[in-house]
Design a protein around this motif. Sequence first.
Motif, PDB file in Angstrom:
ATOM      1  N   UNK A  27       0.821  -1.209   0.000  1.00 15.84           N
ATOM      2  CA  UNK A  27       0.000   0.000   0.000  1.00 15.84           C
ATOM      3  C   UNK A  27       0.861   1.268   0.000  1.00 15.84           C
ATOM      4  N   UNK A  28       1.927   1.257   0.785  1.00 18.10           N
ATOM      5  CA  UNK A  28       2.742   2.464   0.907  1.00 18.10           C
ATOM      6  C   UNK A  28       3.575   2.770  -0.330  1.00 18.10           C
ATOM      7  N   UNK A  29       3.972   1.736  -1.057  1.00 16.61           N
ATOM      8  CA  UNK A  29       4.836   1.963  -2.219  1.00 16.61           C
ATOM      9  C   UNK A  29       4.073   1.974  -3.533  1.00 16.61           C
ATOM     10  N   UNK A  66      13.241   4.347   0.052  1.00 10.86           N
ATOM     11  CA  UNK A  66      12.171   3.393  -0.225  1.00 10.86           C
ATOM     12  C   UNK A  66      11.736   2.700   1.062  1.00 10.86           C
ATOM     13  N   UNK A  67      12.723   2.354   1.884  1.00 13.50           N
ATOM     14  CA  UNK A  67      12.430   1.655   3.139  1.00 13.50           C
ATOM     15  C   UNK A  67      11.584   2.539   4.055  1.00 13.50           C
ATOM     16  N   UNK A  68      11.965   3.805   4.185  1.00 14.79           N
ATOM     17  CA  UNK A  68      11.209   4.715   5.051  1.00 14.79           C
ATOM     18  C   UNK A  68       9.777   4.849   4.553  1.00 14.79           C
ATOM     19  N   UNK A  69       9.637   5.035   3.241  1.00  9.06           N
ATOM     20  CA  UNK A  69       8.288   5.186   2.706  1.00  9.06           C
ATOM     21  C   UNK A  69       7.470   3.897   2.899  1.00  9.06           C
ATOM     22  N   UNK A  70       8.090   2.748   2.671  1.00 12.83           N
ATOM     23  CA  UNK A  70       7.339   1.496   2.807  1.00 12.83           C
ATOM     24  C   UNK A  70       6.906   1.269   4.245  1.00 12.83           C
ATOM     25  N   UNK A  71       7.702   1.757   5.196  1.00 13.27           N
ATOM     26  CA  UNK A  71       7.387   1.520   6.597  1.00 13.27           C
ATOM     27  C   UNK A  71       6.448   2.561   7.182  1.00 13.27           C
ATOM     28  N   UNK A  72       6.620   3.832   6.782  1.00 15.69           N
ATOM     29  CA  UNK A  72       5.835   4.890   7.423  1.00 15.69           C
ATOM     30  C   UNK A  72       4.663   5.352   6.568  1.00 15.69           C
ATOM     31  N   UNK A  73       4.718   5.108   5.287  1.00 10.78           N
ATOM     32  CA  UNK A  73       3.653   5.592   4.418  1.00 10.78           C
ATOM     33  C   UNK A  73       3.830   7.054   4.044  1.00 10.78           C
ATOM     34  N   UNK A  74       4.943   7.662   4.462  1.00  6.21           N
ATOM     35  CA  UNK A  74       5.182   9.060   4.114  1.00  6.21           C
ATOM     36  C   UNK A  74       5.420   9.170   2.614  1.00  6.21           C
ATOM     37  N   UNK A  75       4.632  10.023   1.960  1.00 10.05           N
ATOM     38  CA  UNK A  75       4.772  10.174   0.517  1.00 10.05           C
ATOM     39  C   UNK A  75       3.964   9.165  -0.272  1.00 10.05           C
ATOM     40  N   UNK A  76       3.213   8.312   0.441  1.00  2.66           N
ATOM     41  CA  UNK A  76       2.415   7.301  -0.256  1.00  2.66           C
ATOM     42  C   UNK A  76       1.241   7.947  -0.964  1.00  2.66           C
ATOM     43  N   UNK A 128      -2.804  -8.443  -6.016  1.00  3.47           N
ATOM     44  CA  UNK A 128      -1.933  -7.368  -5.529  1.00  3.47           C
ATOM     45  C   UNK A 128      -2.563  -6.000  -5.775  1.00  3.47           C
ATOM     46  N   UNK A 129      -3.222  -5.877  -6.926  1.00  7.74           N
ATOM     47  CA  UNK A 129      -3.818  -4.604  -7.293  1.00  7.74           C
ATOM     48  C   UNK A 129      -4.881  -4.136  -6.288  1.00  7.74           C
ATOM     49  N   UNK A 130      -5.529  -5.092  -5.660  1.00  5.57           N
ATOM     50  CA  UNK A 130      -6.578  -4.748  -4.700  1.00  5.57           C
ATOM     51  C   UNK A 130      -6.031  -3.936  -3.521  1.00  5.57           C
ATOM     52  N   UNK A 131      -4.735  -4.073  -3.242  1.00  4.77           N
ATOM     53  CA  UNK A 131      -4.165  -3.344  -2.107  1.00  4.77           C
ATOM     54  C   UNK A 131      -3.979  -1.862  -2.389  1.00  4.77           C
ATOM     55  N   UNK A 132      -4.078  -1.466  -3.657  1.00  3.10           N
ATOM     56  CA  UNK A 132      -3.907  -0.050  -3.978  1.00  3.10           C
ATOM     57  C   UNK A 132      -5.232   0.704  -3.918  1.00  3.10           C
ATOM     58  N   UNK A 133      -6.327  -0.013  -3.666  1.00  4.49           N
ATOM     59  CA  UNK A 133      -7.638   0.646  -3.687  1.00  4.49           C
ATOM     60  C   UNK A 133      -8.032   1.209  -2.322  1.00  4.49           C
ATOM     61  N   UNK A 134      -7.322   0.833  -1.272  1.00  4.78           N
ATOM     62  CA  UNK A 134      -7.718   1.288   0.068  1.00  4.78           C
ATOM     63  C   UNK A 134      -7.029   2.599   0.417  1.00  4.78           C
ATOM     64  N   UNK A 135      -7.596   3.297   1.439  1.00  3.00           N
ATOM     65  CA  UNK A 135      -7.078   4.626   1.753  1.00  3.00           C
ATOM     66  C   UNK A 135      -5.648   4.627   2.278  1.00  3.00           C
ATOM     67  N   UNK A 136      -5.311   3.719   3.184  1.00  2.00           N
ATOM     68  CA  UNK A 136      -3.954   3.735   3.735  1.00  2.00           C
ATOM     69  C   UNK A 136      -3.549   2.341   4.219  1.00  2.00           C
ATOM     70  N   UNK A 137      -2.344   2.265   4.806  1.00  2.00           N
ATOM     71  CA  UNK A 137      -1.814   0.971   5.238  1.00  2.00           C
ATOM     72  C   UNK A 137      -2.700   0.326   6.302  1.00  2.00           C
TER      73      UNK A 137
END
Lengths: 558, 102
Positions: free
Chosen positions: A134-136, A542-552, A290-299
């Motif tokens: 979701x974050x990436x 990439x790691x920070x974004x994947x973990x925190x969702x910042x910039x997602x 996998x695509x279904x995970x991009x449809x939700x608001x956040x992690x």
Amino acid sequence: MKASRAMFATALAAVAGLASVSPAWAAGAIGGEVQKQAVNPTAIVMFLIFVLMTLGITYWAARRTKSAKDFYTAGGGITGFQNGLAIAGDYMSAATLLGLTGLTFAKGYDGFVYSIAFLVGWPLILFLMAERLRNLGKYTFADITAYRLNQTKIRTLSACGSLSVVALYLIAQMVGAGKLIQLLFGLDYAYAVMLVGVLMIAYVTFGGMLATTWVQIIKACMLLGAGTFMAVMAMSQFGFSLETLAKKAVEVHPMHDAIMAPGSLLSKPVEAISLGLGLMFGTAGLPHILMRFFTVTDAKEARKSVVYSTGFIGYFFLVVGILGLSAIVIVGTDPQFLDADGKLRGGNNMAVMHLAKAVGGDLFLGFISAVAFATILAVVAGLALAGASAVSHDLYASVIKKGKADERTEIRVSKIATLAMGVLAVVLGILFEKQNIAFMVGLAFAIAASANFPVLILSMMWKGTTTRGALIGGFIGLLTALTLVITGPTVWVQVIGFKDALFPFEQPALFSMPVAFLAIWFFSVTDGSREADEEKAKFGAQFVRSQTGLGAESASSH
Amino acid sequence: MQEDAYARILANPRFLELTSKRSRFAWLLSAIMLVVFYGYVLVVAFRPDLLATKLYDGATLSVGVPIGAAIIVLAWLLTTLYVARANTEFERLNQQIIEELK
């Protein structure tokens, strides 16, 4: 030996994608020659209601689908609960309902083992992937693999992986759909396939992800509701006692007490483990899932959606076990469902259909038939959308236009791709009517587990992954899976007709997955290029974004 | 701007705390699921007779039935366990890290 292999392949195919053409018990149902049935008016009316409802939703969704984000991810505003239902709708194919009950009807406990293998991948997707996805991610899973690697090369690889999986899965679904509809509604095979194709194109081109999601949600509710109703009605005949049901089933089943324990289906350890790996990690590499995970608001919502989907799917598999066992007693002893040889009419995969008639009459049989059809439509719509986005977002916008495509053209390409894929699916569906396609779903899972999954997980988790490693390793994984399936017993012996298989196992994942991982590792660590250093340097961000969702990616405003 | 924020988060000790706690928890739960499932698969492949054991004297149901059901329920319970912690404790930590950027 050969019979058990055939059964093994058939069971997998029947369960995963409704495509069984094989001797042994599964013949006749959805595979091989099917007898066109008399037109069933209740089923047709129920189905028309479903089609009208979903077309209404498509009309509603079309008015809300304006941007690329709306088209690919329903604007990213789906809740965890809705997405959980939609995932369940995507994952529980008609074959789950027919194949797993048929398997339990024929072999007892073995059917249950398959159900379990199909479920246990979900917790791992949650623990290791959901929030990172979701974050990436944005529209396709290639957005993640190409995050810090070379866009053109990695997106080409991921699009190849996506399109092979989608194509194989789609053909299997089309052929299965044609046969099922012929069997249930008395409609000609070619018309049935065309009908599925036309509806699929309509849902996806007009309603995009929003319509696809709602078709999946409605279908999941119908399937869960119908399954529960049938299980309650069946159990009421046994005083709601599982022990009473089991006692009667053992009494009347030709295998008697053996149905209460694992039998021949998974007796070979290598096949069993390989199957488990393939199902577990194949699920984590299916582009439409996998695509279904991009449809939700956040992690947060992405995580919740897995809790709901695992719950719904797990519940459904327990219900399926009860249905299969009940069918042994209720259907297996009722002469109206048996032919002259004492075999089930239409084959064992029809067990649940006969059970529906036995506990709920013609009206309920009509409803279940409509549910089975709806199920196929929901699955093919999800597949078509995943395939279309690989073409438009990955190949057209990123590889050909180098990220400079304008949004409207990109959506138009996506719709054209859907149309082309729909037409192709119908043509191939008709061409493959009489072909042995049992291997196709197995191959789709194998490619997903051996090409898509290793590249995806390593690019997210291992800093050392470089473009060279991912590209070479990904293609080696894809080719290994393909080669092992083709030279294995399902294709080499059963399709091509050679006497002995070059590769002795039905399930390639145990071999092809390690090959892919090793190749990615090897070609990454030996990559001394400047680009490789730059790619490794980008891992921190990439790691920070994947973990925190910042910039997602965030949900769009409406 | 974004790159700078990422670099600052990477240097934040709370971020290390978040990622190490979360990944330890995720791997622990994954290990439980893998051990239970592949343990079950091995029993199915090598000792199916164990699963055929009757639930109690005179029963028709075998222990394989509740064990199978328990694996399905366990899979779901593990997901709820993960989300219960990830969406509260870890999410709070995550919010703090993002707040500290300002």
